[in-house]
Motif scaffolding. Structure first.
Motif, short mmCIF file in Angstrom:
data_model
loop_
_atom_site.label_atom_id
_atom_site.label_comp_id
_atom_site.label_asym_id
_atom_site.label_seq_id
_atom_site.Cartn_x
_atom_site.Cartn_y
_atom_site.Cartn_z
N VAL A 184 15.59 44.63 16.66
CA VAL A 184 15.85 43.35 17.31
C VAL A 184 15.01 43.27 18.58
CG1 VAL A 184 17.61 41.90 18.42
CG2 VAL A 184 18.21 43.24 16.39
N ASN A 185 14.19 42.25 18.67
CA ASN A 185 13.35 42.01 19.85
C ASN A 185 12.56 43.25 20.28
OD1 ASN A 185 14.06 39.26 20.20
ND2 ASN A 185 16.04 39.92 21.03
N GLY A 186 11.97 43.91 19.32
CA GLY A 186 11.08 45.03 19.65
C GLY A 186 11.77 46.35 19.91
N ALA A 222 14.01 52.56 3.40
CA ALA A 222 13.06 52.07 4.38
C ALA A 222 13.45 50.67 4.85
CB ALA A 222 11.66 52.05 3.78
N MET A 223 12.95 50.26 6.01
CA MET A 223 13.09 48.88 6.47
C MET A 223 11.73 48.44 7.03
SD MET A 223 13.10 49.24 9.99
CE MET A 223 14.10 48.13 10.94
N THR A 224 11.57 47.14 7.22
CA THR A 224 10.28 46.63 7.67
C THR A 224 10.46 45.46 8.62
OG1 THR A 224 8.09 45.92 6.89
CG2 THR A 224 9.98 45.04 5.71
N TYR A 225 9.48 45.27 9.51
CA TYR A 225 9.50 44.15 10.45
C TYR A 225 8.09 43.88 10.93
CZ TYR A 225 9.34 48.09 13.70
OH TYR A 225 8.99 49.25 14.33
N GLU A 226 7.90 42.70 11.50
CA GLU A 226 6.60 42.34 12.05
C GLU A 226 6.70 42.30 13.57
OE1 GLU A 226 3.61 39.29 10.25
OE2 GLU A 226 4.90 38.24 11.67
N LEU A 227 5.73 42.91 14.23
CA LEU A 227 5.72 42.96 15.69
C LEU A 227 4.27 42.89 16.14
CD1 LEU A 227 7.57 43.42 18.18
CD2 LEU A 227 7.24 45.88 17.84
N ASP A 228 3.96 42.03 17.11
CA ASP A 228 2.58 41.83 17.58
C ASP A 228 1.65 41.48 16.41
OD1 ASP A 228 3.58 42.74 19.99
OD2 ASP A 228 2.92 44.80 19.62
N ALA A 288 10.13 49.82 19.22
CA ALA A 288 9.62 49.61 17.86
C ALA A 288 8.09 49.53 17.80
CB ALA A 288 10.23 48.33 17.27
N ARG A 289 7.46 49.44 18.97
CA ARG A 289 6.00 49.42 19.06
C ARG A 289 5.42 50.83 19.13
NH1 ARG A 289 7.01 45.34 22.28
NH2 ARG A 289 6.09 43.44 21.45
N THR A 290 6.14 51.69 19.89
CA THR A 290 5.55 52.97 20.26
C THR A 290 6.30 54.18 19.72
OG1 THR A 290 6.91 53.14 22.25
CG2 THR A 290 4.83 51.94 22.46
N GLY A 291 7.53 53.98 19.26
CA GLY A 291 8.33 55.12 18.81
C GLY A 291 8.92 55.93 19.96
N ARG A 292 8.83 55.41 21.17
CA ARG A 292 9.36 56.17 22.32
C ARG A 292 10.80 55.77 22.60
NH1 ARG A 292 5.14 58.83 25.10
NH2 ARG A 292 3.17 58.31 24.12
N GLN A 293 11.58 56.78 23.04
CA GLN A 293 13.01 56.55 23.27
C GLN A 293 13.26 55.64 24.45
OE1 GLN A 293 15.75 59.88 22.72
NE2 GLN A 293 16.61 59.43 24.74
N VAL A 294 14.21 54.71 24.28
CA VAL A 294 14.67 53.87 25.38
C VAL A 294 15.94 54.47 25.98
CG1 VAL A 294 15.44 51.53 26.01
CG2 VAL A 294 13.64 51.84 24.27
N TRP A 295 16.91 54.77 25.12
CA TRP A 295 18.10 55.51 25.56
C TRP A 295 18.70 56.28 24.40
CZ3 TRP A 295 21.98 53.88 22.48
CH2 TRP A 295 22.09 52.53 22.15
N HIS A 296 19.58 57.22 24.74
CA HIS A 296 20.30 58.03 23.75
C HIS A 296 21.77 58.04 24.13
CE1 HIS A 296 21.64 62.31 22.50
NE2 HIS A 296 21.79 61.51 21.45
#
Lengths: 266, 520
Positions: free
Chosen positions: B83-85, B493-499, B100-108
């Motif tokens: 949702v929203n990136g 799997a799931m898929t989405y469009e971003l940028d 969802a762009r970089t694969g980097r963690q936002v929070w855990h």
């Protein structure tokens, strides 16, 4: 359903909390001395339970004439005998259970025994060793003669197996349900393969992988080898293939007869 | 009055930015997933079909890794939300937010002092809140911004080994959640929860009440109907036009002893259609009456519209654990197709309603009985592709031996044992008009079954059973792309469009892989 979660849940055990708010309390892991004391109490409880309770609840507490105590809500919500003690000393006259005048320490031992049984059953609900594993006489509902006739006749088992050779003492080696499951389909028996390279060179070994993309063997030369599936010719020898074929042909009677026969190979 | 003005103004000032933040617009779940994947199945239909076409049959061979997220956990079965990136992922009693762009963690998120990993199926999202079920049978509400817990409620009794693992379903301002577990004999249910407060709004029970005609499908000389089963393990689907919630229920208890519970045992192994505002049953169809093999029929009820034998229909399809495939008219639950999709020897046929008739002599016996049919498929999600008219199901042709170990009317719990003997895994593409398999992709090898995604790019994304991730031609099953990720794919799997780029995301054990086409 498949439940990988259950093992985790069992480990969680004491962490689980009914508190609606706030983080669940965490109990410290029991020390080796505490574990030993629990085991000793459970052993004492086993003896008391056997003498007093097993006639109705079965020796393993899974129930018989009386209810299964392993899946009992009351037993599982008991805290140090607060619920179980009331039932033991007061009985359940409406359900035909007499009162058992027991001491607090006897009740504690019974609780320890029931907790140990619950842990055992919860880990082995479906797979693995049941404490009340299936006895051979329950499975041996066919006849030895008919089993032997199938072995040497339509089953063609004697093509590869011999009761005095590879199957000698097989009934001693496996417990009854394992013996039956293994003769029905001895899964885990590895396939072998001969892999021929474009140059004509061949490799032979235990087949480890054979999918759309790659083939891999543990070679007779002791080395691991792999190739793209498309680049080689693969000849697979799967000893399970004949068992898979036979499995589709077994009637329930064939299964019972074969088991009855194989169970004599002690 | 005046003293209230300042806080009111404060709220007014806050609201617009709040609305333009990262909240989930509830309308998103109503449309096919493109720039978001806002719910367990992507949308309400359970089709797991994406209209995205950037990655398609002609170019998927070039698809390559964009990033990987290491969750440092094990056995992820979670379907990520996007949702929203931001990706939102569950695993055991934990959750992660990942860019969802970089694969980097936002929070855990993990509860203090706890690190429980394993098979949670995923999160649900409502506005700026996330909902997580836990193994100690709680429902947690988390703040999507930072993963902080807002509230938690107890859903079921963990002392009886009830637990949570499902992804809840959001319908308007309600969180629909169920329960799991089959160690002890427990009754299943669904609850509607207020997302703001955690208050229970309604509860539907799998076990009927005395005034319900279904009461007669259980014996009443014991209390078996109060304990009976019918767990709600997986996420249901929803038709907003009909305002009907569809859910599959689990098997009856005691699991393998049918003598304790003569009768059809409603509402176990049943597809139920409920009114999501009241929890009242509208119709039901029992896909496995009087089950005695642990074939809980909780697999996704997949919703799609179209002509059925020339006539427009609103349909619902389910491929079940018992090896049977059903297509129903989802307005009234009438069967259109009842068909076995794997060899099944446990039924004599179908009754006039299209429900299977189980054979008495294939119930577990003290000396064992050989049974085929289950497990035809399992919790790993199927997919429906409206372009091909096919439902893709990862299936298993298997034989098992079933023993009744606890005969008699006092039996509880499992009451039996069963062993898989041989099994052969394959992906089946089933024609919804006939229930017949149009093609199979043999996925036999090591590893297990995996969930499925299909896309308008003419592709089916899944994994084969030697654990390679694969993209198949949706029309023929031909392998067009593959990659070995070092573990097993679970939920799919799931898929989405971003940028402007389409990502395909595969959760594998403790790693989330994001694939795209090479940058232009």
């Amino acid at each position: 359903m498949k439940k990988p979660a259950l093992v985790v849940l069992a480990i969680l055990g004491v962490v689980a909390s009914l508190a609606a708010q706030g983080a669940p309390p965490r109990a410290a892991a029991p020390t080796p001395a505490e574990l030993a004391a629990q085991a000793a109490a459970a052993e004492r409880g086993r003896v008391i339970f056997k003498e007093n309770c097993s006639a109705c609840h079965a020796e393993d507490a899974t129930g018989g004439r009386g209810p299964d105590l392993i899946r009992s809500s009351l037993v599982r919500h008991d805290k140090g005998g607060d619920l179980i003690g009331v039932v033991v000393t007061g009985g359940r006259p409406d359900k035909g259970m007499p009162p058992f005048p027991m001491t607090q320490s006897q009740i504690s031992d019974i609780v320890a025994f029931l907790n140990a049984q619950i842990s055992l059953f919860d880990l082995h609900t479906r797979y693995g060793p049941y404490p009340n594993d299936i006895p051979a006489e329950r499975l041996a509902t066919g006849t030895v003669e008919a089993g032997k006739a199938y072995f040497n006749g339509p089953g063609k088992c004697n093509t590869c197996h011999s009761p005095t050779g590879d199957l000698a003492g097989v009934a001693k080696k496996y417990n009854p349900p394992d013996l039956e499951v293994r003769f029905l389909y001895p899964s885990g028996t590895p396939a072998t393969a001969i892999v021929t390279l474009p140059s004509g060179k061949t490799f032979e070994g235990t087949l480890l992988l054979n999918d759309d993309f790659n083939v891999a063997i543990m070679g007779k030369d002791g080395w691991y080898h792999s190739w793209p599936t498309s680049a080689v010719k693969i000849e697979v020898h799967d000893p399970l293939a004949v068992h898979a074929e036979l499995l589709q042909k077994y009637t329930n009677a064939d299964m019972h007869n074969l088991f009855t026969y194989l169970e004599t190979l002690k | 009055m005046k003293k209230w003005l300042a806080p009111a103004l404060f709220v007014l000032l806050l609201t617009p930015s709040h609305l333009h933040g990262q909240d989930l617009d509830p309308g998103k779940i109503l449309t096919p997933p493109t720039d978001s994947w806002p719910t367990y199945n992507g949308d309400y239909t359970g089709r797991r079909f994406s209209p995205l076409t950037q990655i398609n049959k002609t170019n998927v061979g070039a698809m390559s890794l964009a990033w990987a997220f290491q969750a440092h956990t094990q056995g992820l079965q979670s379907m990520p939300l996007e949702v929203n990136g931001i990706l939102y992922i569950a695993g055991g009693n934990q959750a992660w937010a990942v860019d969802a762009r970089t694969g980097r963690q936002v929070w855990h998120f993990a509860r203090p002092g706890e690190s429980v990993s394993g098979g949670n199926k995923g999160l649900a999202m409502w506005k700026d809140r996330l909902f997580l079920t836990t193994f100690d049978a709680q429902l947690l509400c988390l703040d999507a911004r930072d993963g902080k817990m807002i509230w938690q409620i107890q859903i079921d009794d963990p002392a009886l080994k009830a637990f949570g693992s499902m992804a809840p379903l959001v319908i308007r301002d309600h969180i629909i959640v169920g329960t799991s577990g089959d160690t002890a004999d427990l009754p299943g249910f669904l609850q509607s929860i207020d997302p703001m407060t955690g208050k229970v709004e309604w509860r539907w029970d799998s076990m009927p009440k005395p005034e319900d005609p279904a009461w007669k499908t259980w014996p009443h000389d014991t209390n078996v109907v109060t304990r009976g089963g019918g767990m709600t393990w997986l996420t249901g689907t929803y038709d907003p036009e009909l305002n009907l919630l569809y859910w599959g229920t689990g098997n009856p208890h005691p699991v393998e002893n049918g003598d304790t519970r003569a009768g059809a045992n409603l509402y176990t192994c049943t597809i139920v259609a409920l009114n999501p505002d009241t929890g009242k049953l509208v119709w039901y169809f029992q896909t496995s009456p009087h089950d005695t093999h642990d074939w809980d029929m909780v697999m996704t009820p997949v919703l799609f519209d179209g002509p059925f034998h020339g006539k427009p229909r609103k349909m619902l399809a389910q491929a079940g654990k018992n090896g049977l495939f059903f297509v129903l008219d989802r307005t009234d639950g009438k069967a259109l197709v009842s068909e076995a999709f794997v060899p099944a020897n446990w039924l004599s046929g179908f009754d006039e309603r299209g429900q299977p008739i189980p054979l008495r002599d294939k119930e577990p016996q003290p000396d064992g009985v050989l049974v085929t049919g289950g497990v035809g498929t399992n919790w790993q999600a199927p997919s429906y592709d409206p372009d091909t008219g096919l439902i893709y199901v990862n299936s298993r042709e298997a034989m098992g031996v079933f023993y009744l170990t606890m005969p008699g009317k006092m039996a509880e719990g499992w009451a039996g044992r069963d062993f898989f003997l041989s099994s052969k895994s394959m992906l089946k593409a089933i024609d919804v008009q006939t229930g017949k398999t149009r093609w199979t992709a043999d996925t036999e090898g090591r590893g297990g079954q995996s969930g499925i995604l299909s896309t308008a790019g003419g592709l089916v994304f899944t994994a084969d059973s030697s654990s390679s991730l694969v993209a198949l031609d949706a029309a023929t099953g031909k392998v067009l792309w593959h990659m070995y990720p070092g573990g097993s794919l679970g939920t799919g799997a799931m898929t989405y469009e971003l940028d402007g780029r389409q990502y395909v995301v595969y959760p594998v054990d403790g790693v989330i892989y994001g694939f795209t086409l090479p940058a232009p």
